[in-house]
Design an enzyme around this catalytic site. Structure first.
Site, PDB file in Angstrom:
ATOM      1  N   CYS A  60     -85.019 -64.242   0.578  1.00  0.00           N
ATOM      2  CA  CYS A  60     -86.192 -63.459   0.359  1.00  0.00           C
ATOM      3  C   CYS A  60     -86.506 -62.483  -0.088  1.00  0.00           C
ATOM      4  O   CYS A  60     -86.813 -61.773  -1.090  1.00  0.00           O
ATOM      5  CB  CYS A  60     -86.916 -64.570   1.116  1.00  0.00           C
ATOM      6  SG  CYS A  60     -88.815 -63.821   0.706  1.00  0.00           S
ATOM      7  N   CYS A  61     -85.757 -61.684   0.983  1.00  0.00           N
ATOM      8  CA  CYS A  61     -85.777 -59.913   0.525  1.00  0.00           C
ATOM      9  C   CYS A  61     -85.443 -59.089  -0.132  1.00  0.00           C
ATOM     10  O   CYS A  61     -85.747 -58.443  -0.839  1.00  0.00           O
ATOM     11  CB  CYS A  61     -85.117 -59.177   2.256  1.00  0.00           C
ATOM     12  SG  CYS A  61     -86.178 -59.569   3.878  1.00  0.00           S
TER      13      CYS A  61
ATOM     14  N   CYS B  85     -94.140 -57.494   5.864  1.00  0.00           N
ATOM     15  CA  CYS B  85     -94.573 -58.888   5.330  1.00  0.00           C
ATOM     16  C   CYS B  85     -95.475 -59.631   5.996  1.00  0.00           C
ATOM     17  O   CYS B  85     -94.810 -59.823   7.837  1.00  0.00           O
ATOM     18  CB  CYS B  85     -93.977 -59.813   4.255  1.00  0.00           C
ATOM     19  SG  CYS B  85     -92.862 -58.945   3.282  1.00  0.00           S
TER      20      CYS B  85
ATOM     21  N   CYS C 296     -93.049 -62.562   8.521  1.00  0.00           N
ATOM     22  CA  CYS C 296     -91.978 -62.211   9.047  1.00  0.00           C
ATOM     23  C   CYS C 296     -92.129 -60.664   9.747  1.00  0.00           C
ATOM     24  O   CYS C 296     -91.582 -60.170  10.996  1.00  0.00           O
ATOM     25  CB  CYS C 296     -91.040 -61.716   8.346  1.00  0.00           C
ATOM     26  SG  CYS C 296     -90.649 -62.721   7.031  1.00  0.00           S
TER      27      CYS C 296
ATOM     28  N   CYS D 279     -84.501 -55.117   6.053  1.00  0.00           N
ATOM     29  CA  CYS D 279     -84.334 -55.843   4.774  1.00  0.00           C
ATOM     30  C   CYS D 279     -83.859 -55.915   3.602  1.00  0.00           C
ATOM     31  O   CYS D 279     -83.769 -56.520   2.207  1.00  0.00           O
ATOM     32  CB  CYS D 279     -86.385 -55.515   4.350  1.00  0.00           C
ATOM     33  SG  CYS D 279     -86.133 -54.069   3.792  1.00  0.00           S
TER      34      CYS D 279
END
Ligand code: SF4
Length: 388
Positions: free
Chosen positions: A123-124, A206, A209, A232
Protein backbone atom coordinates in the site's frame (compact mmCIF):
# COMPACT_ATOMS: atom_id res chain seq x y z
CA UNK A 1 50.78 15.32 -20.16
CA UNK A 2 47.05 15.46 -19.50
CA UNK A 3 45.92 16.21 -15.99
CA UNK A 4 43.68 13.57 -14.43
CA UNK A 5 40.68 14.93 -12.51
CA UNK A 6 39.02 12.51 -10.12
CA UNK A 7 35.29 13.07 -9.62
CA UNK A 8 34.38 12.16 -6.04
CA UNK A 9 31.83 9.40 -5.59
CA UNK A 10 28.44 10.26 -4.11
CA UNK A 11 29.31 8.79 -0.67
CA UNK A 12 32.51 10.87 -0.68
CA UNK A 13 30.55 14.01 -1.62
CA UNK A 14 28.06 13.33 1.15
CA UNK A 15 30.81 12.84 3.70
CA UNK A 16 32.38 16.13 2.59
CA UNK A 17 29.04 17.94 2.84
CA UNK A 18 28.45 16.61 6.35
CA UNK A 19 31.93 17.71 7.29
CA UNK A 20 31.45 21.16 5.81
CA UNK A 21 28.11 21.82 7.52
CA UNK A 22 28.84 19.96 10.78
CA UNK A 23 28.59 23.04 12.99
CA UNK A 24 25.91 24.88 11.04
CA UNK A 25 22.42 25.71 12.24
CA UNK A 26 19.42 24.19 10.49
CA UNK A 27 18.42 27.37 8.65
CA UNK A 28 21.98 27.82 7.38
CA UNK A 29 22.10 24.23 6.12
CA UNK A 30 18.80 24.83 4.36
CA UNK A 31 19.80 28.16 2.84
CA UNK A 32 23.14 26.90 1.57
CA UNK A 33 21.67 23.62 0.34
CA UNK A 34 19.25 25.49 -1.91
CA UNK A 35 22.18 27.30 -3.53
CA UNK A 36 24.89 24.66 -3.47
CA UNK A 37 25.66 23.53 -7.05
CA UNK A 38 26.76 20.17 -5.66
CA UNK A 39 23.17 19.51 -4.62
CA UNK A 40 21.68 20.61 -7.94
CA UNK A 41 17.90 21.00 -8.24
CA UNK A 42 16.35 20.67 -4.79
CA UNK A 43 12.74 19.97 -3.75
CA UNK A 44 11.27 19.66 -0.32
CA UNK A 45 9.02 16.73 0.56
CA UNK A 46 6.55 17.47 3.32
CA UNK A 47 3.73 15.47 4.91
CA UNK A 48 2.27 18.63 6.49
CA UNK A 49 2.27 16.52 9.63
CA UNK A 50 2.79 17.27 13.31
CA UNK A 51 6.14 19.10 13.09
CA UNK A 52 6.28 20.00 9.40
CA UNK A 53 5.38 23.64 9.83
CA UNK A 54 8.79 24.49 11.35
CA UNK A 55 10.75 23.45 8.28
CA UNK A 56 8.11 24.82 5.92
CA UNK A 57 8.44 28.16 7.66
CA UNK A 58 12.22 28.11 7.13
CA UNK A 59 11.74 27.26 3.46
CA UNK A 60 9.34 30.19 3.12
CA UNK A 61 11.95 32.49 4.70
CA UNK A 62 14.74 31.32 2.41
CA UNK A 63 12.84 30.88 -0.86
CA UNK A 64 9.06 30.51 -0.91
CA UNK A 65 9.20 29.39 -4.57
CA UNK A 66 10.99 26.15 -3.63
CA UNK A 67 9.00 23.17 -4.96
CA UNK A 68 7.25 21.42 -2.05
CA UNK A 69 5.99 17.92 -2.80
CA UNK A 70 3.01 16.78 -0.73
CA UNK A 71 2.06 13.13 -1.13
CA UNK A 72 -1.69 12.75 -0.80
CA UNK A 73 -2.20 9.02 -0.32
CA UNK A 74 -5.97 9.58 -0.43
CA UNK A 75 -5.96 7.95 3.00
CA UNK A 76 -4.99 11.04 4.98
CA UNK A 77 -6.98 12.54 7.82
CA UNK A 78 -9.34 15.30 6.60
CA UNK A 79 -7.60 17.49 9.17
CA UNK A 80 -4.28 17.05 7.32
CA UNK A 81 -5.78 18.13 4.00
CA UNK A 82 -7.27 21.25 5.56
CA UNK A 83 -4.02 21.99 7.44
CA UNK A 84 -1.98 21.68 4.22
CA UNK A 85 -4.06 24.40 2.60
CA UNK A 86 -3.94 26.61 5.67
CA UNK A 87 -0.15 26.38 6.11
CA UNK A 88 0.65 26.88 2.42
CA UNK A 89 -1.53 29.99 2.33
CA UNK A 90 -0.19 31.41 5.59
CA UNK A 91 3.45 30.93 4.59
CA UNK A 92 2.93 32.08 1.01
CA UNK A 93 4.41 28.92 -0.52
CA UNK A 94 4.01 29.28 -4.27
CA UNK A 95 4.89 25.83 -5.58
CA UNK A 96 3.18 23.12 -3.52
CA UNK A 97 2.71 20.08 -5.74
CA UNK A 98 0.12 17.48 -4.79
CA UNK A 99 1.45 14.02 -5.60
CA UNK A 100 -0.95 11.08 -5.93
CA UNK A 101 -1.02 7.58 -7.32
CA UNK A 102 -2.88 7.48 -10.62
CA UNK A 103 -6.53 6.36 -10.57
CA UNK A 104 -5.55 3.47 -12.83
CA UNK A 105 -2.86 2.28 -10.39
CA UNK A 106 -5.30 2.47 -7.47
CA UNK A 107 -8.02 0.68 -9.43
CA UNK A 108 -5.61 -2.09 -10.35
CA UNK A 109 -3.90 -2.67 -7.00
CA UNK A 110 -6.29 -1.43 -4.31
CA UNK A 111 -9.83 -1.12 -5.70
CA UNK A 112 -11.47 -1.57 -2.28
CA UNK A 113 -9.03 0.62 -0.39
CA UNK A 114 -8.14 -2.15 2.05
CA UNK A 115 -4.61 -3.00 0.90
CA UNK A 116 -3.32 -1.31 4.06
CA UNK A 117 -4.97 -4.19 5.98
CA UNK A 118 -3.56 -7.03 3.97
CA UNK A 119 -0.20 -5.68 2.80
CA UNK A 120 0.76 -2.25 4.16
CA UNK A 121 4.16 -2.30 2.46
CA UNK A 122 2.49 -2.73 -0.91
CA UNK A 123 0.00 0.00 0.00
CA UNK A 124 2.83 2.42 0.91
CA UNK A 125 4.61 1.55 -2.33
CA UNK A 126 1.46 2.17 -4.35
CA UNK A 127 0.32 5.35 -2.65
CA UNK A 128 3.60 6.95 -1.51
CA UNK A 129 6.87 5.57 -2.78
CA UNK A 130 6.07 5.08 -6.44
CA UNK A 131 4.33 8.46 -7.00
CA UNK A 132 7.01 10.28 -5.02
CA UNK A 133 9.89 8.66 -6.87
CA UNK A 134 8.22 9.68 -10.10
CA UNK A 135 7.82 13.26 -8.88
CA UNK A 136 11.44 13.39 -7.73
CA UNK A 137 12.80 12.46 -11.11
CA UNK A 138 13.41 16.08 -12.04
CA UNK A 139 15.46 16.74 -8.90
CA UNK A 140 18.98 15.95 -7.71
CA UNK A 141 18.34 16.31 -3.96
CA UNK A 142 15.39 16.51 -1.60
CA UNK A 143 14.82 18.04 1.78
CA UNK A 144 13.11 16.01 4.50
CA UNK A 145 11.96 16.90 8.01
CA UNK A 146 13.45 13.77 9.61
CA UNK A 147 14.97 14.11 13.06
CA UNK A 148 17.08 11.81 15.22
CA UNK A 149 14.79 11.97 18.24
CA UNK A 150 11.75 10.68 16.35
CA UNK A 151 12.58 7.00 16.59
CA UNK A 152 15.37 4.55 17.27
CA UNK A 153 15.42 3.84 13.54
CA UNK A 154 16.44 7.47 12.90
CA UNK A 155 19.03 7.84 15.67
CA UNK A 156 21.99 8.05 13.28
CA UNK A 157 20.77 10.31 10.50
CA UNK A 158 22.93 13.26 9.53
CA UNK A 159 22.38 16.49 7.55
CA UNK A 160 23.11 14.74 4.26
CA UNK A 161 22.61 11.12 3.32
CA UNK A 162 22.36 8.94 0.27
CA UNK A 163 18.91 8.21 -1.12
CA UNK A 164 18.92 4.44 -1.65
CA UNK A 165 15.88 4.77 -3.90
CA UNK A 166 17.62 6.82 -6.57
CA UNK A 167 20.63 8.89 -7.59
CA UNK A 168 19.81 11.71 -5.20
CA UNK A 169 20.96 13.16 -1.91
CA UNK A 170 18.61 13.56 1.04
CA UNK A 171 18.98 16.70 3.12
CA UNK A 172 17.82 16.62 6.75
CA UNK A 173 18.31 20.16 8.14
CA UNK A 174 16.55 19.30 11.42
CA UNK A 175 18.44 16.02 11.99
CA UNK A 176 19.90 17.22 15.30
CA UNK A 177 16.87 19.05 16.63
CA UNK A 178 15.03 17.82 19.71
CA UNK A 179 11.27 17.73 20.19
CA UNK A 180 11.64 20.79 22.40
CA UNK A 181 13.51 22.67 19.64
CA UNK A 182 10.61 22.05 17.27
CA UNK A 183 8.00 23.04 19.85
CA UNK A 184 9.92 26.22 20.74
CA UNK A 185 10.34 27.18 17.09
CA UNK A 186 6.62 26.77 16.43
CA UNK A 187 5.65 28.82 19.49
CA UNK A 188 8.28 31.53 18.93
CA UNK A 189 7.16 32.02 15.35
CA UNK A 190 3.48 31.81 16.15
CA UNK A 191 2.89 29.01 13.65
CA UNK A 192 -0.35 26.98 13.41
CA UNK A 193 -0.18 23.45 14.80
CA UNK A 194 -1.74 20.42 13.16
CA UNK A 195 -5.11 20.03 14.93
CA UNK A 196 -4.48 16.37 15.79
CA UNK A 197 -1.35 17.11 17.86
CA UNK A 198 -3.50 18.23 20.79
CA UNK A 199 -5.46 14.98 20.47
CA UNK A 200 -2.45 12.75 21.17
CA UNK A 201 -0.85 12.42 17.74
CA UNK A 202 2.83 13.47 17.82
CA UNK A 203 3.34 11.78 14.44
CA UNK A 204 0.63 11.83 11.79
CA UNK A 205 0.38 9.64 8.72
CA UNK A 206 -2.57 8.02 7.00
CA UNK A 207 -5.79 7.66 8.99
CA UNK A 208 -5.99 3.84 8.82
CA UNK A 209 -2.39 3.46 10.03
CA UNK A 210 -2.07 6.14 12.72
CA UNK A 211 -3.30 5.96 16.31
CA UNK A 212 -2.77 8.20 19.35
CA UNK A 213 0.38 7.79 21.45
CA UNK A 214 0.40 7.41 25.24
CA UNK A 215 2.72 9.40 27.50
CA UNK A 216 6.22 7.90 27.54
CA UNK A 217 5.86 6.11 24.21
CA UNK A 218 8.10 6.67 21.20
CA UNK A 219 6.53 9.57 19.22
CA UNK A 220 6.15 7.26 16.21
CA UNK A 221 4.64 4.40 18.25
CA UNK A 222 1.21 5.24 16.85
CA UNK A 223 2.31 4.60 13.27
CA UNK A 224 1.38 1.08 12.08
CA UNK A 225 0.69 0.16 15.72
CA UNK A 226 0.64 -3.58 16.33
CA UNK A 227 2.87 -4.18 13.33
CA UNK A 228 6.63 -4.30 13.01
CA UNK A 229 6.54 -1.83 10.14
CA UNK A 230 8.19 1.50 11.08
CA UNK A 231 8.82 3.31 7.81
CA UNK A 232 6.71 3.87 4.73
CA UNK A 233 9.33 3.13 2.08
CA UNK A 234 9.99 6.78 1.30
CA UNK A 235 12.61 6.54 4.01
CA UNK A 236 14.92 3.63 4.51
CA UNK A 237 16.58 2.25 7.62
CA UNK A 238 20.34 1.77 7.52
CA UNK A 239 20.21 2.02 3.78
CA UNK A 240 17.72 -0.81 3.42
CA UNK A 241 14.04 -0.76 2.71
CA UNK A 242 12.38 -2.76 5.48
CA UNK A 243 10.05 -5.51 4.35
CA UNK A 244 8.36 -6.83 7.46
CA UNK A 245 5.13 -8.76 7.54
CA UNK A 246 2.28 -7.49 9.72
CA UNK A 247 1.96 -9.09 13.14
CA UNK A 248 -0.47 -11.95 13.52
CA UNK A 249 -3.96 -10.80 14.35
CA UNK A 250 -5.12 -11.64 17.85
CA UNK A 251 -7.69 -14.44 18.14
CA UNK A 252 -11.29 -13.30 18.23
CA UNK A 253 -13.27 -13.59 21.44
CA UNK A 254 -15.39 -16.71 21.62
CA UNK A 255 -18.79 -15.00 21.61
CA UNK A 256 -17.90 -12.76 18.67
CA UNK A 257 -16.29 -15.57 16.76
CA UNK A 258 -19.64 -17.33 17.02
CA UNK A 259 -21.43 -14.48 15.24
CA UNK A 260 -22.15 -15.37 11.63
CA UNK A 261 -22.89 -12.53 9.19
CA UNK A 262 -26.01 -13.19 7.14
CA UNK A 263 -26.24 -11.90 3.57
CA UNK A 264 -28.66 -9.01 3.25
CA UNK A 265 -28.66 -8.26 7.00
CA UNK A 266 -26.57 -5.48 8.54
CA UNK A 267 -23.77 -6.24 10.98
CA UNK A 268 -23.34 -3.79 13.86
CA UNK A 269 -19.79 -3.22 15.12
CA UNK A 270 -19.44 -1.98 18.70
CA UNK A 271 -16.62 -2.05 21.25
CA UNK A 272 -18.06 -5.36 22.45
CA UNK A 273 -17.93 -7.04 19.04
CA UNK A 274 -20.09 -7.88 16.05
CA UNK A 275 -23.84 -8.16 16.59
CA UNK A 276 -27.13 -8.26 14.69
CA UNK A 277 -29.04 -5.00 14.48
CA UNK A 278 -31.24 -4.88 17.61
CA UNK A 279 -32.71 -1.40 17.05
CA UNK A 280 -36.43 -1.35 16.31
CA UNK A 281 -37.25 2.36 16.72
CA UNK A 282 -37.20 5.21 14.27
CA UNK A 283 -33.85 6.06 12.69
CA UNK A 284 -32.92 9.58 11.61
CA UNK A 285 -30.79 9.18 8.46
CA UNK A 286 -28.31 11.93 7.52
CA UNK A 287 -26.33 12.11 4.30
CA UNK A 288 -22.61 12.90 4.37
CA UNK A 289 -23.27 16.39 3.00
CA UNK A 290 -25.96 17.32 5.53
CA UNK A 291 -25.61 20.90 6.68
CA UNK A 292 -26.62 20.81 10.34
CA UNK A 293 -27.14 24.56 10.42
CA UNK A 294 -29.66 24.43 7.61
CA UNK A 295 -31.39 21.08 8.25
CA UNK A 296 -34.77 21.70 9.81
CA UNK A 297 -34.71 18.75 12.23
CA UNK A 298 -34.69 18.50 16.02
CA UNK A 299 -31.65 16.25 16.39
CA UNK A 300 -31.85 16.11 20.17
CA UNK A 301 -35.11 14.14 19.99
CA UNK A 302 -33.70 11.37 17.81
CA UNK A 303 -33.01 8.08 19.53
CA UNK A 304 -30.62 6.88 16.82
CA UNK A 305 -28.96 9.01 14.14
CA UNK A 306 -27.36 7.16 11.26
CA UNK A 307 -24.77 9.02 9.14
CA UNK A 308 -23.88 7.82 5.65
CA UNK A 309 -20.30 7.22 4.45
CA UNK A 310 -20.54 6.87 0.66
CA UNK A 311 -16.78 6.23 0.41
CA UNK A 312 -14.03 5.45 2.91
CA UNK A 313 -12.15 8.56 1.74
CA UNK A 314 -15.11 10.79 2.52
CA UNK A 315 -14.57 12.01 6.08
CA UNK A 316 -17.48 14.44 6.28
CA UNK A 317 -19.50 12.05 8.42
CA UNK A 318 -16.88 12.26 11.18
CA UNK A 319 -17.27 16.02 11.24
CA UNK A 320 -21.06 15.76 11.44
CA UNK A 321 -20.75 13.33 14.37
CA UNK A 322 -18.33 15.61 16.23
CA UNK A 323 -20.62 18.58 15.73
CA UNK A 324 -23.64 16.65 17.00
CA UNK A 325 -21.77 15.61 20.14
CA UNK A 326 -20.45 19.12 20.68
CA UNK A 327 -24.02 20.38 20.36
CA UNK A 328 -25.01 18.03 23.19
CA UNK A 329 -26.58 15.10 21.31
CA UNK A 330 -26.72 12.18 23.79
CA UNK A 331 -28.48 9.52 21.72
CA UNK A 332 -27.06 6.68 19.69
CA UNK A 333 -24.84 7.58 16.71
CA UNK A 334 -24.20 5.06 13.98
CA UNK A 335 -21.89 5.30 10.95
CA UNK A 336 -22.95 3.25 7.97
CA UNK A 337 -21.72 2.61 4.49
CA UNK A 338 -18.09 2.41 3.48
CA UNK A 339 -16.28 2.45 6.83
CA UNK A 340 -13.32 0.09 7.27
CA UNK A 341 -11.77 -1.41 10.41
CA UNK A 342 -8.92 1.06 10.66
CA UNK A 343 -11.39 3.92 10.70
CA UNK A 344 -12.99 2.52 13.87
CA UNK A 345 -10.73 4.64 16.13
CA UNK A 346 -11.66 7.79 14.24
CA UNK A 347 -15.34 6.86 14.36
CA UNK A 348 -15.14 6.38 18.13
CA UNK A 349 -13.19 9.61 18.60
CA UNK A 350 -15.77 11.46 16.56
CA UNK A 351 -18.58 10.31 18.81
CA UNK A 352 -20.01 7.28 17.02
CA UNK A 353 -21.25 4.43 19.21
CA UNK A 354 -21.32 1.88 16.43
CA UNK A 355 -20.72 1.18 12.77
CA UNK A 356 -23.11 -0.61 10.43
CA UNK A 357 -21.46 -2.73 7.74
CA UNK A 358 -22.71 -5.38 5.36
CA UNK A 359 -22.11 -9.10 5.71
CA UNK A 360 -19.57 -9.14 2.91
CA UNK A 361 -17.33 -6.54 4.58
CA UNK A 362 -17.75 -8.29 7.94
CA UNK A 363 -16.34 -11.46 6.38
CA UNK A 364 -13.44 -9.65 4.71
CA UNK A 365 -12.64 -7.59 7.81
CA UNK A 366 -13.37 -9.86 10.79
CA UNK A 367 -13.85 -8.60 14.34
CA UNK A 368 -10.20 -9.01 15.38
CA UNK A 369 -9.21 -6.17 13.03
CA UNK A 370 -11.84 -3.86 14.53
CA UNK A 371 -10.94 -4.97 18.04
CA UNK A 372 -7.28 -4.18 17.56
CA UNK A 373 -8.22 -0.70 16.40
CA UNK A 374 -10.61 -0.10 19.29
CA UNK A 375 -7.97 -1.06 21.84
CA UNK A 376 -5.53 1.63 20.79
CA UNK A 377 -8.08 4.43 20.58
CA UNK A 378 -10.29 5.22 23.54
CA UNK A 379 -13.84 6.35 22.89
CA UNK A 380 -14.78 10.01 23.00
CA UNK A 381 -16.52 9.45 26.35
CA UNK A 382 -13.40 7.94 27.90
CA UNK A 383 -11.31 10.80 26.53
CA UNK A 384 -13.65 13.26 28.18
CA UNK A 385 -13.28 11.36 31.46
CA UNK A 386 -16.91 10.29 31.43
CA UNK A 387 -18.46 6.88 31.82
CA UNK A 388 -18.91 5.14 28.49
S1 SF4 B 1 0.43 4.51 5.75
FE1 SF4 B 1 -1.19 2.94 5.60
S2 SF4 B 1 -2.83 3.74 4.29
FE2 SF4 B 1 -1.00 5.07 4.05
S3 SF4 B 1 -0.03 4.31 2.23
FE3 SF4 B 1 0.96 3.25 3.97
S4 SF4 B 1 -0.23 1.37 4.37
FE4 SF4 B 1 -1.41 2.70 2.94
Amino acid sequence: MAQVVTIPTRPARIAALNDRYRHHAAIRVLRDALRDPELGRVAMVSSFGADSVALLHMIALVDRDTPVLFVDTQMLFPETLAYQQEVAAKLGLTDVRIIRATPAAIAAADPDGDLNQTNPDACCDLRKTVPLNKALQGFDSWITGRKRFQAASRADIDFFEEDPAGPRIKINPLAHWTAQDVADYIVNNNLPRHPLVSQGYPSIGCAPCTSPVQEGEDPRAGRWRGQQKTECGIHFVNGKLQRIQPAEAEPAEAETAAFEPVDGQPVIVRDSGFAADDFTGEILDLESDTNLDEANVNFREAELIRIAFPSFTDGRGFTIARRLRMAGYKGRLRAHGHVIADQFPMARRSGFDEVEIDADLARRQPWELWKRSSEVAPSYLTRLGRQA
